[in-house]
Write a protein that holds these residues in place. Structure first.
Motif, PDB file in Angstrom:
ATOM      1  N   LEU A  39      -3.638 -17.193   0.490  1.00 20.76           N
ATOM      2  CA  LEU A  39      -3.036 -15.844  -0.086  1.00 20.76           C
ATOM      3  C   LEU A  39      -2.144 -16.245  -1.523  1.00 20.76           C
ATOM      4  CD1 LEU A  39      -3.273 -12.749  -0.162  1.00 20.76           C
ATOM      5  CD2 LEU A  39      -1.567 -12.764   1.616  1.00 20.76           C
ATOM      6  N   GLY A  40      -1.236 -16.950  -1.170  1.00 19.38           N
ATOM      7  CA  GLY A  40      -0.455 -17.439  -2.085  1.00 19.38           C
ATOM      8  C   GLY A  40      -1.022 -17.844  -3.498  1.00 19.38           C
ATOM      9  N   VAL A  41      -2.249 -18.474  -3.211  1.00 19.92           N
ATOM     10  CA  VAL A  41      -3.077 -18.936  -4.520  1.00 19.92           C
ATOM     11  C   VAL A  41      -3.572 -17.395  -5.189  1.00 19.92           C
ATOM     12  CG1 VAL A  41      -5.316 -19.865  -5.208  1.00 19.92           C
ATOM     13  CG2 VAL A  41      -3.887 -21.053  -3.655  1.00 19.92           C
ATOM     14  N   ILE A  42      -4.146 -16.592  -4.335  1.00 22.32           N
ATOM     15  CA  ILE A  42      -4.541 -15.396  -4.785  1.00 22.32           C
ATOM     16  C   ILE A  42      -3.379 -14.485  -5.528  1.00 22.32           C
ATOM     17  CG2 ILE A  42      -5.611 -13.014  -4.300  1.00 22.32           C
ATOM     18  CD1 ILE A  42      -6.985 -14.700  -1.997  1.00 22.32           C
ATOM     19  N   ILE A  43      -2.347 -14.518  -5.037  1.00 20.61           N
ATOM     20  CA  ILE A  43      -1.077 -13.802  -5.503  1.00 20.61           C
ATOM     21  C   ILE A  43      -0.935 -14.475  -6.907  1.00 20.61           C
ATOM     22  CG2 ILE A  43       1.198 -13.143  -5.389  1.00 20.61           C
ATOM     23  CD1 ILE A  43       0.815 -12.967  -2.433  1.00 20.61           C
ATOM     24  N   THR A  44      -0.964 -15.562  -7.047  1.00 18.01           N
ATOM     25  CA  THR A  44      -0.774 -16.502  -8.264  1.00 18.01           C
ATOM     26  C   THR A  44      -1.674 -15.901  -9.387  1.00 18.01           C
ATOM     27  OG1 THR A  44       0.159 -18.336  -7.321  1.00 18.01           O
ATOM     28  CG2 THR A  44      -0.463 -18.544  -9.359  1.00 18.01           C
ATOM     29  N   GLY A  45      -3.055 -15.903  -8.944  1.00 19.74           N
ATOM     30  CA  GLY A  45      -4.083 -15.074  -9.720  1.00 19.74           C
ATOM     31  C   GLY A  45      -3.769 -13.950 -10.418  1.00 19.74           C
ATOM     32  N   LEU A  46      -3.342 -12.998  -9.207  1.00 20.13           N
ATOM     33  CA  LEU A  46      -3.027 -11.634  -9.640  1.00 20.13           C
ATOM     34  C   LEU A  46      -1.865 -11.530 -10.622  1.00 20.13           C
ATOM     35  CD1 LEU A  46      -3.381  -9.888  -6.226  1.00 20.13           C
ATOM     36  CD2 LEU A  46      -5.076  -9.602  -8.215  1.00 20.13           C
TER      37      LEU A  46
ATOM     38  N   ALA B 214       6.071  -6.947   5.473  1.00 21.97           N
ATOM     39  CA  ALA B 214       4.907  -6.502   4.740  1.00 21.97           C
ATOM     40  C   ALA B 214       4.737  -5.191   4.726  1.00 21.97           C
ATOM     41  CB  ALA B 214       3.659  -7.365   4.825  1.00 21.97           C
ATOM     42  N   SER B 215       4.948  -4.503   6.185  1.00 23.36           N
ATOM     43  CA  SER B 215       4.790  -3.150   6.261  1.00 23.36           C
ATOM     44  C   SER B 215       5.682  -2.373   5.655  1.00 23.36           C
ATOM     45  CB  SER B 215       4.743  -2.793   7.799  1.00 23.36           C
ATOM     46  OG  SER B 215       3.946  -3.445   8.473  1.00 23.36           O
ATOM     47  N   GLY B 216       7.021  -2.799   5.410  1.00 25.17           N
ATOM     48  CA  GLY B 216       8.285  -2.177   4.771  1.00 25.17           C
ATOM     49  C   GLY B 216       7.769  -2.165   3.455  1.00 25.17           C
ATOM     50  N   ALA B 217       7.196  -3.415   2.653  1.00 25.02           N
ATOM     51  CA  ALA B 217       6.754  -3.528   1.345  1.00 25.02           C
ATOM     52  C   ALA B 217       5.751  -2.353   1.011  1.00 25.02           C
ATOM     53  CB  ALA B 217       6.509  -4.679   1.123  1.00 25.02           C
ATOM     54  N   ILE B 218       5.114  -2.128   1.866  1.00 27.14           N
ATOM     55  CA  ILE B 218       3.786  -1.086   1.685  1.00 27.14           C
ATOM     56  C   ILE B 218       4.387   0.105   1.381  1.00 27.14           C
ATOM     57  CG2 ILE B 218       2.027   0.414   2.594  1.00 27.14           C
ATOM     58  CD1 ILE B 218       0.903  -2.140   3.818  1.00 27.14           C
ATOM     59  N   VAL B 219       5.394   0.386   2.088  1.00 26.23           N
ATOM     60  CA  VAL B 219       6.100   1.554   1.902  1.00 26.23           C
ATOM     61  C   VAL B 219       6.816   1.912   0.807  1.00 26.23           C
ATOM     62  CG1 VAL B 219       8.128   3.051   2.917  1.00 26.23           C
ATOM     63  CG2 VAL B 219       6.582   2.142   4.387  1.00 26.23           C
ATOM     64  N   VAL B 220       7.606   0.707   0.409  1.00 23.35           N
ATOM     65  CA  VAL B 220       8.404   0.696  -0.902  1.00 23.35           C
ATOM     66  C   VAL B 220       7.376   0.920  -2.223  1.00 23.35           C
ATOM     67  CG1 VAL B 220       9.614  -0.559  -2.335  1.00 23.35           C
ATOM     68  CG2 VAL B 220      10.542  -0.418  -0.172  1.00 23.35           C
TER      69      VAL B 220
ATOM     70  N   VAL C 217       0.417  -2.735  -3.362  1.00 21.03           N
ATOM     71  CA  VAL C 217       0.173  -2.343  -2.193  1.00 21.03           C
ATOM     72  C   VAL C 217      -0.959  -3.142  -1.523  1.00 21.03           C
ATOM     73  CG1 VAL C 217      -0.420  -0.095  -1.284  1.00 21.03           C
ATOM     74  CG2 VAL C 217       1.063   0.038  -2.696  1.00 21.03           C
ATOM     75  N   LEU C 218      -1.915  -3.260  -2.263  1.00 22.92           N
ATOM     76  CA  LEU C 218      -3.079  -4.273  -1.936  1.00 22.92           C
ATOM     77  C   LEU C 218      -2.762  -5.385  -1.474  1.00 22.92           C
ATOM     78  CD1 LEU C 218      -5.716  -2.991  -4.707  1.00 22.92           C
ATOM     79  CD2 LEU C 218      -5.274  -2.026  -2.379  1.00 22.92           C
ATOM     80  N   VAL C 219      -1.763  -6.060  -2.103  1.00 28.82           N
ATOM     81  CA  VAL C 219      -1.311  -7.503  -1.953  1.00 28.82           C
ATOM     82  C   VAL C 219      -0.734  -7.333  -0.538  1.00 28.82           C
ATOM     83  CG1 VAL C 219       0.502  -9.318  -2.548  1.00 28.82           C
ATOM     84  CG2 VAL C 219      -0.975  -8.181  -4.199  1.00 28.82           C
ATOM     85  N   ASN C 220       0.446  -6.417  -0.410  1.00 32.32           N
ATOM     86  CA  ASN C 220       1.090  -6.200   0.898  1.00 32.32           C
ATOM     87  C   ASN C 220      -0.005  -6.262   1.950  1.00 32.32           C
ATOM     88  OD1 ASN C 220       3.419  -3.929  -0.651  1.00 32.32           O
ATOM     89  ND2 ASN C 220       3.382  -6.312  -0.641  1.00 32.32           N
ATOM     90  N   ALA C 221      -1.050  -5.401   1.852  1.00 29.16           N
ATOM     91  CA  ALA C 221      -2.220  -5.008   2.979  1.00 29.16           C
ATOM     92  C   ALA C 221      -2.668  -6.381   3.198  1.00 29.16           C
ATOM     93  CB  ALA C 221      -3.012  -4.009   2.509  1.00 29.16           C
ATOM     94  N   ALA C 222      -3.063  -7.315   2.040  1.00 30.58           N
ATOM     95  CA  ALA C 222      -3.447  -8.670   2.221  1.00 30.58           C
ATOM     96  C   ALA C 222      -2.449  -9.405   3.142  1.00 30.58           C
ATOM     97  CB  ALA C 222      -3.897  -9.298   1.151  1.00 30.58           C
TER      98      ALA C 222
ATOM     99  N   MET D 187      -3.352 -11.468   6.557  1.00 31.51           N
ATOM    100  CA  MET D 187      -3.052 -12.669   6.711  1.00 31.51           C
ATOM    101  C   MET D 187      -2.333 -13.244   7.793  1.00 31.51           C
ATOM    102  SD  MET D 187      -0.340 -15.161   6.122  1.00 31.51           S
ATOM    103  CE  MET D 187       0.734 -14.356   5.215  1.00 31.51           C
ATOM    104  N   ALA D 188      -1.265 -12.155   7.963  1.00 23.98           N
ATOM    105  CA  ALA D 188      -0.282 -12.679   9.422  1.00 23.98           C
ATOM    106  C   ALA D 188      -1.004 -12.559  10.665  1.00 23.98           C
ATOM    107  CB  ALA D 188       0.901 -11.629   9.111  1.00 23.98           C
ATOM    108  N   LEU D 189      -2.193 -11.602  10.563  1.00 21.47           N
ATOM    109  CA  LEU D 189      -2.841 -11.365  11.836  1.00 21.47           C
ATOM    110  C   LEU D 189      -3.800 -12.515  11.815  1.00 21.47           C
ATOM    111  CD1 LEU D 189      -3.960  -7.674  11.579  1.00 21.47           C
ATOM    112  CD2 LEU D 189      -2.025  -8.717  13.072  1.00 21.47           C
ATOM    113  N   LEU D 190      -4.337 -12.921  10.768  1.00 20.92           N
ATOM    114  CA  LEU D 190      -5.403 -14.140  10.751  1.00 20.92           C
ATOM    115  C   LEU D 190      -4.570 -15.535  11.328  1.00 20.92           C
ATOM    116  CD1 LEU D 190      -8.115 -15.212  10.430  1.00 20.92           C
ATOM    117  CD2 LEU D 190      -7.413 -15.649   7.979  1.00 20.92           C
TER     118      LEU D 190
END
Length: 208
Positions: free
Chosen positions: A170-177, A109-115, A145-150, A154-157
């Motif tokens: 979070l999978g449900v939220i990404i679906t909604g987005l 996810a950190s790499g995805a934020i960079v991309v 970028v916001l999704v990657n931060a989320a 999520m991983a920390l939680l």
């Protein structure tokens, strides 16, 4: 006739963004399967969606306004793909959510934020030259970028609670987005279709 330099910059930026997204799709998709993360899987398919979006924009730049609006409608359908993938995975794991492996999810996810951050920066400077398709590509990269931060949160939680539910939620939220993004692109394409019709009507009236 001399080529439009702003259009050339847009083409170059879109080509780079498409290549970045296509390459990172394979990285994130592979890690998502190995780590067992629904949210990361949905986001990986979103990279494939962004590849299609920017590839479509690259092709559509030579189209008329009316054809560009039609292409945007096609793109709205493409955006629904990650929503369907995420929804399938959420339903499959709803009764017994697996706990994803945290470290691979965090790193990916950190790499995805960079991309996505680089993609947003490239498109922010040129997206206004691409109409609804250009704006949609920029909005998609910025929102990712916001999704990657989320996903990182999520991983920390997940590491703290030892539960698979944060990943499912979070999978449900990404679906909604994804559904919201498709609706927004459809609205933009409708605005361009109306604009194209008005221009044709104006041209017809001026010819009389």
């Amino acid at each position: 006739m001399r080529a439009d330099p702003s259009l050339a910059r847009l083409r170059r930026a879109v080509a780079i963004v498409a290549a970045l997204n296509f390459g990172y799709f394979f990285v994130e998709f592979s890690v998502a399967l190995a780590a067992g993360s629904v949210a990361l899987l949905a986001d990986s398919v979103d990279f494939l969606e962004d590849t299609a979006v920017n590839a479509l924009l690259l092709v559509a730049l030579g189209m008329t306004l009316a054809r560009r609006a039609l292409a945007a409608k096609v793109m709205a359908g493409i955006i629904l793909i990650p929503a369907l993938v995420a929804a399938f995975q959420v339903v499959r794991r709803l009764w017994e959510p697996d706990v994803p492996h945290v470290l691979p999810v965090l790193l990916t996810a950190s790499g995805a934020i960079v991309v996505n951050g680089v993609s947003s920066w490239l498109l922010a400077r040129v997206h206004h030259h691409g109409g609804s398709l250009g704006r949609a590509a920029f909005l998609s990269a910025r929102n990712d970028v916001l999704v990657n931060a989320a996903i990182i949160a999520m991983a920390l939680l997940t590491a703290w609670t030892g539960s698979g539910w944060p990943d499912v939620v979070l999978g449900v939220i990404i679906t909604g987005l994804a559904v919201h993004a498709a609706f927004e692109v459809w609205e933009l394409s409708e605005a361009e279709r109306v604009d194209a019709a008005a221009r044709e009507l104006g041209a017809g009236g001026g010819a009389e």
